[in-house]
Design an enzyme around this catalytic site. Structure first.
Site, PDB file in Angstrom:
ATOM      1  N   GLU A  74       0.849  -1.196   0.000  1.00 15.34           N
ATOM      2  CA  GLU A  74       0.000   0.000   0.000  1.00 15.34           C
ATOM      3  C   GLU A  74       0.887   1.249   0.000  1.00 15.34           C
ATOM      4  O   GLU A  74       1.882   1.287   0.718  1.00 15.34           O
ATOM      5  CB  GLU A  74      -0.901   0.008   1.237  1.00 15.34           C
ATOM      6  CG  GLU A  74      -1.991   1.057   1.171  1.00 15.34           C
ATOM      7  CD  GLU A  74      -2.874   1.063   2.433  1.00 15.34           C
ATOM      8  OE1 GLU A  74      -4.061   1.333   2.306  1.00 15.34           O
ATOM      9  OE2 GLU A  74      -2.351   0.803   3.520  1.00 15.34           O
TER      10      GLU A  74
ATOM     11  N   GLY B  81       2.045   1.304  11.725  1.00 12.13           N
ATOM     12  CA  GLY B  81       1.669   0.435  12.823  1.00 12.13           C
ATOM     13  C   GLY B  81       1.461  -0.982  12.342  1.00 12.13           C
ATOM     14  O   GLY B  81       1.917  -1.941  12.961  1.00 12.13           O
ATOM     15  N   ALA B  82       0.760  -1.109  11.192  1.00 13.69           N
ATOM     16  CA  ALA B  82       0.445  -2.441  10.670  1.00 13.69           C
ATOM     17  C   ALA B  82      -0.134  -2.282   9.273  1.00 13.69           C
ATOM     18  O   ALA B  82      -0.398  -1.175   8.807  1.00 13.69           O
ATOM     19  CB  ALA B  82      -0.554  -3.147  11.584  1.00 13.69           C
TER      20      ALA B  82
ATOM     21  N   GLU C 165      -6.737  -3.888  12.253  1.00 10.99           N
ATOM     22  CA  GLU C 165      -6.373  -4.662  11.055  1.00 10.99           C
ATOM     23  C   GLU C 165      -7.339  -5.817  10.824  1.00 10.99           C
ATOM     24  O   GLU C 165      -7.652  -6.146   9.670  1.00 10.99           O
ATOM     25  CB  GLU C 165      -4.940  -5.182  11.180  1.00 10.99           C
ATOM     26  CG  GLU C 165      -3.892  -4.119  11.434  1.00 10.99           C
ATOM     27  CD  GLU C 165      -3.959  -2.951  10.464  1.00 10.99           C
ATOM     28  OE1 GLU C 165      -4.232  -3.176   9.262  1.00 10.99           O
ATOM     29  OE2 GLU C 165      -3.754  -1.804  10.911  1.00 10.99           O
TER      30      GLU C 165
ATOM     31  N   HIS D  57     -10.365  -4.759   8.969  1.00  9.06           N
ATOM     32  CA  HIS D  57     -10.090  -4.603   7.533  1.00  9.06           C
ATOM     33  C   HIS D  57     -10.307  -5.889   6.748  1.00  9.06           C
ATOM     34  O   HIS D  57     -10.497  -5.841   5.520  1.00  9.06           O
ATOM     35  CB  HIS D  57      -8.643  -4.160   7.318  1.00  9.06           C
ATOM     36  CG  HIS D  57      -8.419  -2.686   7.404  1.00  9.06           C
ATOM     37  ND1 HIS D  57      -9.177  -1.770   6.722  1.00  9.06           N
ATOM     38  CD2 HIS D  57      -7.479  -1.960   8.079  1.00  9.06           C
ATOM     39  CE1 HIS D  57      -8.730  -0.548   6.968  1.00  9.06           C
ATOM     40  NE2 HIS D  57      -7.702  -0.631   7.785  1.00  9.06           N
TER      41      HIS D  57
ATOM     42  N   GLU E 148     -10.084   3.403   6.438  1.00 12.38           N
ATOM     43  CA  GLU E 148      -9.362   3.560   7.702  1.00 12.38           C
ATOM     44  C   GLU E 148     -10.270   4.008   8.837  1.00 12.38           C
ATOM     45  O   GLU E 148     -10.092   3.597   9.983  1.00 12.38           O
ATOM     46  CB  GLU E 148      -8.209   4.549   7.520  1.00 12.38           C
ATOM     47  CG  GLU E 148      -7.171   4.119   6.499  1.00 12.38           C
ATOM     48  CD  GLU E 148      -6.536   2.772   6.824  1.00 12.38           C
ATOM     49  OE1 GLU E 148      -6.653   2.293   7.963  1.00 12.38           O
ATOM     50  OE2 GLU E 148      -5.921   2.183   5.919  1.00 12.38           O
TER      51      GLU E 148
END
Length: 851
Positions: free
Chosen positions: A128, A277-278, A312, A315, A334
């Site tokens: 990304e 962060g991830a 996450e 997501h 997000e």
């Protein structure tokens, strides 16, 4: 045609022309320590219509072989324009390309890291926003989903992790890992991790709750779970706790989302030198391995780690199963995950006050970003990839999540989830836009939401809400909520009345009214006739996104009794109000410092405590008159934090020591930190103490500091120890040392974490007079850094070294002169934000002095 900075128009044209079916990808990770080979066969078709003139994205050092529909083509290509595909007739086509691609040191593409603790090697991918093309040839945009076949050759003693389970073939010195992604997936969500990873496995077994909005029936399901980290961190991996929180997330999402987890397994890989962060790769989430706490960690760190893990996981449904059409809806991707992480934490985990943390952390980030001159609508310009990469900010994440929380309050919790379930069912394994979700929410709630997007997503700024009252000395004779701001919006709010109770010595709520407000004034008739409150909160329970304005009586109660406000949410809203008043100059910085010095020791919410102590450091070092700050302020806050550290629990002590190390030191705090350096068993605390003492000059000359660094490195041979040593070295306060670090940061040769820790040391407390030599050179170098560094590194270096220390009119003029020239939009935005923060600090210092 373009490849490096794909535009929305180009992406839309390409997806109209091309339907991609499958990528067959073979990566050889054994050929070199500098690069790998990537062989991709792209199976796609040109849709019915005219011939297609388009391109395939790739970032490589060299194309070794290139075949289009079996015909060999010249291998020269320009990475800026990708691989041209000209004159393709309607129907099925294939491109077969072999390329040599360098490993990354900046966290983009396929990043390679060698652990200094044991020389083991670790790779991880980061695709990304549009960096899949640094790993394979592809159509690198979110709406061109495909299936994938991966074949990865790696050294025999490595583990390879991808989105799906692999079969392994032994080839002697190497092994080949093969996996099939048989569902439609966007390129930015593929994952490749490889190296000497340590693995722990488990399984989640639970129930999928059936809902009328989806076609799925209630049933028992199970998901294989795994955690991976570096071998040198294995003994510190608290796998049981992480698996527990992972399973709690699966429990919550399966109960509320109505769609079973859509991928074959759920791996979480803790990666070294991770930029963010991830990242929510389908079935293979990557996290920064700083989440493996091998030194003492605070409750706040554990809470925020759980928040990231649940973010996450959300997501997997919102983003991976149903993916945005284009990056216009990055905010929704997000914001939804941020909202989902908070509600799942609050309702499913031990962090049941997650909304309190949200009110203090996410909201503060959003308010700060929304008051910058570069603020933008939540749903904003995403005309090209470079613009998109500027929008991973407090508006996209925190303000977006705040307004989704407000929308949930407006339509109702169950109706909101019902709309989300309709959205998942209608668009699973496809792409969708916000308008689709809004329609599903309207159907589920029966409310007209046609106005909502325009009010909340297409405008900028934050409304101020205030109580406007009249009284007879005992009770309110009129009560209204006044709304101010460039755009007046519809808000769902609660108004809470609080009084100081003499018997309990607590400030407690006596009345709460929930209502919708619209326009400049909204009468609250239910509060007419109620006793006058000591504290009025016009956004009680933090239902909406606003800045509350406190009346004189409420402010006096806050300043006198903040430590006695019984409810954690009400108390954190008061802390937040006090901080926003400090930032806008209506409360002197020294008054905020004194408020924290007096009230922090009674704060029960560890996330809030960590936040307000950090804000106190900012108030002292950036917003207060520096003469007062270096003497009385440092003494006041230092003594308060030291006493709290010495007399509190271990968790509280960690917070106070962390913030204490960032204050200007006084005699007592120097002695205290020297004791930590000499005697504490925790390496992390020793490094913090050494950094503060080195920057202060308490250790002595540079040679003495380097000797102390060497001693600590003998005791802590981990990679985090190496990074901490970089920070200490950069914190040594001499003109010569600062110049050396500054020059290193501008070579473009540092890895992402090396640069981060060097910048933290470079600008550490007390460094200002040694950084003045860069007041002009920052602006002289900025264009060159922006042009020559990778986008993420340019952003990091120019943000981390902005001359915030130069809080002078001359410094503002230097920024203005720079901004008068031509430059890329991203660089202009960065400098405008740095200038605004400097101007705010300069203004607040004057206010603090009483000028």
């Amino acid at each position: 045609m373009t490849s490096l900075n794909l535009t929305r128009d180009e992406a839309q044209q390409r997806s109209r022309q091309i339907k991609v079916h499958n990528y067959k990808v073979a990566l050889d990770l054994t050929v070199s320590e500098k690069f790998f080979t990537s062989h991709t066969v792209v199976d796609f078709e040109v849709r019915d219509g005219q011939q297609a003139d388009t391109f395939l994205d790739l970032r490589a050092d060299e194309i070794v072989e290139l075949f289009i529909d079996g015909v060999e083509k010249p291998t020269e290509y320009d990475a800026e324009y990708g691989i041209p595909l000209q004159g393709l007739e309607p129907g099925r086509h294939s491109v077969d390309v072999t390329a040599r691609i360098p490993y990354s040191r900046t966290g983009q593409g396929l990043h390679r890291f060698v652990d200094p603790a044991d020389d083991r090697v670790y790779l991880y991918s980061q695709c990304e926003t549009a960096d899949a093309k640094r790993i394979l040839a592809c159509f690198d945009q979110p709406d061109m989903k495909a299936t994938y076949d991966f074949s990865i050759t790696a050294p025999r003693d490595w583990t390879v992790i991808t989105n799906e389970t692999s079969t392994v073939t032994d080839n002697g010195d190497s092994r080949e890992w093969n996996s099939r992604i048989g569902y439609q997936l966007s390129t930015y969500l593929i994952a490749v991790c490889a190296g000497h990873y340590y693995q722990v496995s488990d399984e989640w077994t639970g129930t999928l709750t059936a809902h009328p909005e989806t076609s799925e029936e209630e049933r028992e399901i199970s998901v294989p779970l795994a955690l991976f980290c570096r071998q040198s961190l294995a003994k510190h991996l608290d796998a049981e706790r992480l698996f527990t929180e992972t399973k709690q997330g699966f429990d919550f999402y399966h109960r509320n989302f109505g769609i079973a987890y859509p991928f074959g397994k759920y791996d979480q890989v803790l990666c070294p030198e991770f930029n963010m962060g991830a990242m929510e790769n389908a079935g293979c989430v990557t996290h920064r391995d700083e989440f493996v706490f091998h030194n003492k960690a605070t409750h706040y760190q554990y809470e925020r780690r759980a928040d990231t893990f649940l973010h996450e996981m959300a997501h997997m449904w919102f983003g991976d199963l149903v993916t945005m059409q284009w990056w216009d809806d990055l905010w929704l991707n997000e914001s939804f995950a941020t909202w989902a992480a908070a509600i799942s934490q609050a309702e499913e985990t031990q962090y049941d006050t997650a909304w309190v943390t949200f009110a203090n952390i996410e909201k503060s980030w959003a308010y700060q970003q929304d008051q910058l001159p570069t603020t933008h609508p939540i749903s904003t310009d995403a005309s090209d990839i470079e613009t998109v990469e500027q929008n991973f900010d407090g508006i996209t994440y925190a303000k977006g999540a705040s307004v989704l929380k407000q929308l949930q309050a407006y339509v109702g919790r169950e109706e909101f989830f019902a709309g989300v379930r309709r959205h998942f069912e209608a668009h699973k394994f496809g792409n969708a836009a916000f308008e689709d979700l809004l329609g599903h929410l309207e159907d589920a709630s029966g409310r007209d939401l046609s106005w909502w997007a325009q009010q909340w997503l297409k405008t900028t700024g934050v409304n101020t809400l205030a109580a406007r009252t009249e009284d007879d000395g005992k009770t309110y004779t009129s009560f209204a909520v006044h709304q101010a701001g460039e755009t007046l919006r519809t808000h769902r709010i609660a108004v809470g009345l609080y009084r100081f109770d003499e018997q309990s010595q607590k400030v407690v709520r006596t009345k709460r009214v929930e209502l919708d407000i619209d326009g400049e004034f909204t009468n609250v008739d239910e509060l007419v006739g109620t006793p006058i409150a000591d504290l009025v909160l016009v956004n009680d329970d933090d239902l909406t996104y606003c800045l509350p304005e406190l009346d004189e009586r409420s402010l006096a109660t806050l300043l006198q009794h903040i430590d006695k406000i019984a409810d954690p949410m009400a108390r954190t809203l008061c802390w937040s109000a006090a901080w926003e008043m400090t930032r806008d100059g209506s409360l002197k910085a020294r008054d905020f410092v004194q408020l924290v010095a007096r009230g922090a020791q009674a704060e029960t919410e560890m996330a809030v405590l960590e936040r307000i102590t950090g804000q106190a450091v900012t108030a002292l070092t950036a917003y207060a008159d520096q003469e007062w700050a270096d003497a009385e302020g440092a003494q006041l806050l230092g003594e308060a934090f030291q006493a709290a550290a010495e007399n509190g629990s271990e968790d509280r002590a960690l917070i106070f020591i962390k913030t204490l190390s960032h204050l200007p030191l006084v005699d007592s705090t120097r002695i205290y930190l020297q004791g930590i350096l000499d005697n504490d068993e925790d390496a992390g605390l020793r490094w913090k103490a050494l950094t503060a003492l080195a920057a202060d000059g308490a250790i002595g000359e540079e040679a003495a500091v380097r000797e102390k660094i060497a001693q600590q490195r003998e005791l802590d041979k981990t990679s985090s120890g190496a990074q901490a040593a970089l920070q200490v070295e950069a914190a040594i306060n001499s003109d010569e040392n600062k110049k050396r670090i500054w020059d290193e940061l501008r070579t473009g040769e540092l890895g992402n974490l090396e640069a981060r820790f060097k910048m933290l040391g470079l600008t550490f407390t007390g460094s200002a007079k040694h950084l003045e030599q860069f007041n002009e050179s920052y602006f002289a170098d900025a264009q060159k850094v922006w042009a020559e560094f990778s986008p993420e590194m340019a952003l990091a270096v120019l943000t981390g070294t902005y001359p915030f220390w130069d809080k002078t009119e001359e410094g503002l003029q230097r920024a203005d002169d720079f901004l008068a020239g031509d430059m890329p939009a991203g660089l202009r935005r960065l400098v405008m934000e740095g200038r605004d923060r400097t101007a705010r600090a300069l203004r607040n210092q004057r206010i603090d002095r009483g000028e």
